[in-house]
Design an enzyme around this catalytic site. Structure first.
Site, mmCIF file in Angstrom:
data_model
loop_
_atom_site.group_PDB
_atom_site.id
_atom_site.type_symbol
_atom_site.label_atom_id
_atom_site.label_comp_id
_atom_site.label_asym_id
_atom_site.label_seq_id
_atom_site.Cartn_x
_atom_site.Cartn_y
_atom_site.Cartn_z
ATOM 1 N N ASP A 1 0.812 -1.210 0.000
ATOM 2 C CA ASP A 1 0.000 0.000 0.000
ATOM 3 C C ASP A 1 0.847 1.264 0.000
ATOM 4 O O ASP A 1 1.981 1.270 0.496
ATOM 5 C CB ASP A 1 -0.905 0.032 1.242
ATOM 6 C CG ASP A 1 -1.942 -1.070 1.245
ATOM 7 O OD1 ASP A 1 -2.195 -1.636 0.165
ATOM 8 O OD2 ASP A 1 -2.482 -1.363 2.326
ATOM 9 N N LYS A 2 0.272 2.329 -0.502
ATOM 10 C CA LYS A 2 0.929 3.640 -0.472
ATOM 11 C C LYS A 2 1.373 3.980 0.945
ATOM 12 O O LYS A 2 2.486 4.490 1.151
ATOM 13 C CB LYS A 2 -0.049 4.705 -0.985
ATOM 14 C CG LYS A 2 0.415 6.136 -0.774
ATOM 15 C CD LYS A 2 -0.703 7.124 -1.060
ATOM 16 C CE LYS A 2 -0.292 8.536 -0.668
ATOM 17 N NZ LYS A 2 -1.384 9.516 -0.845
#
Length: 330
Positions: free
Chosen positions: A163-164
């Site tokens: 994930d970011k």
């Protein structure tokens, strides 16, 4: 049923998938008994959940005649019945090629087949809507020049994602041979992926397994949740590393790799990640955290060419270390 390059077939839970030869951008299925009576726009939106399609977009397609029931166009408020054959034909947008950008990378390992980087929190892995630049892919294209083409122009070399808002280790393939090998290892669950997280509350069990299916959240399509509806099998193993009065440090091992899996599973058991902007519910700023306390610290795989077993480690980001120091000093 497997998809076909000329027929994009979507099996729907408790409904039989059907095939349609009309073109490359077609999805088709048969309505199951448990879906009978649903509005066609709601039904199609949920069936295409993995395509991130909005209900208003589906309604536009229905008005344009791109959605048919039994071969005939319908209105957005029409109701489906068990056994109805739904076909959706939609235009695919023109692909945009990711561009090289001179962005610094923390390279942990690199050879002619594979590169492993330590991704900082806040960096998106590949270009998507709202993130056309500044991604890992943009940086890799500048750094490597040679990446596998299996995932197309927007995701060259990308075998898996984090994930970011998650920091840590990420591998990418420099050629199709390496990509196929690494993807096969991921599918066989032989890749070692271990994460460290700081979570709210005192986790009572020293070890455990969270085996709960994940699908899109009913009320917010940007989020995921544990659900039996239109979901995928998901398994996360955890081990408690350290406990504090109101927090716990856990190590997590992924058996499957669903979107937001660790974050959703930890929220599900009542111990969301500190600072998680979507599933945490509270800011981690009282501990000095500027983002979520989740780090992909260990990554291991078999080298696609040499067959050598490789394993890499990345230290916690500084703000996670500082948060733990604050908790240990209380």
């Amino acid at each position: 049923m497997e998809s076909n390059p000329k027929k994009n077939i979507l099996p729907y839970p408790n409904g039989e998938a059907i095939e349609d030869d009309a073109g490359d951008n077609v999805m088709a299925w048969t309505v199951g008994d448990d879906r009978s009576g649903e509005r066609i726009d709601k039904h199609v939106t949920e069936a295409l959940a993995d395509e991130t399609v909005s209900r208003s977009q589906v309604q536009d397609w229905i008005r344009q005649g791109a959605v048919t029931v039994g071969g005939a166009p319908v209105k957005p408020n029409a109701k489906v019945a068990a056994g109805d054959e739904i076909v959706v034909r939609f235009a695919e947008p023109e692909p945009i090629e990711a561009q090289p950008e001179d962005i610094p990378l923390n390279v942990v390992y690199e050879d002619s087949d594979v590169i492993v980087i330590n991704k900082p929190r806040g960096m998106v892995v590949h270009p998507a809507v709202g993130h056309s630049s500044g991604t890992v892919v943009n940086a890799l294209l500048y750094h490597c020049k040679d990446l596998s083409g299996i995932n197309g122009m927007m995701r060259p070399g990308i075998v898996h994602r984090i994930d970011k808002d998650t920091s840590g280790l990420l591998m990418a393939a420099k050629n199709d041979l390496a990509h196929a090998s690494l993807a096969g290892q991921l599918k066989a669950h032989t890749v070692v992926r271990r994460y460290t997280a700081l979570v709210y509350g005192k986790v009572p069990h020293d070890k455990g397994t969270i085996d709960a299916p994940i699908g899109r959240a009913k009320d917010d399509r940007k989020m995921f949740a544990v659900t039996d509806r239109n979901s995928k099998h998901a398994v996360t193993h955890f081990t408690v590393i350290e406990r504090f009065e109101d927090y716990t440090v856990v190590e997590l091992r992924l058996e499957t790799g669903r979107t937001h899996q660790i974050r959703v599973h930890l929220k599900y058991i009542g111990h969301p990640i500190v600072g998680d902007p979507m599933y945490g519910g509270r800011s981690g700023r009282t501990l000095g955290m500027v983002g979520q306390a989740l780090h992909a610290g260990v990554l291991g795989f078999v080298h696609p060419r040499t067959g050598e077993a490789l394993e890499f480690n990345a230290s916690l980001p500084q703000d996670m270390e500082d948060a733990l120091h604050i908790l240990r000093s209380r």
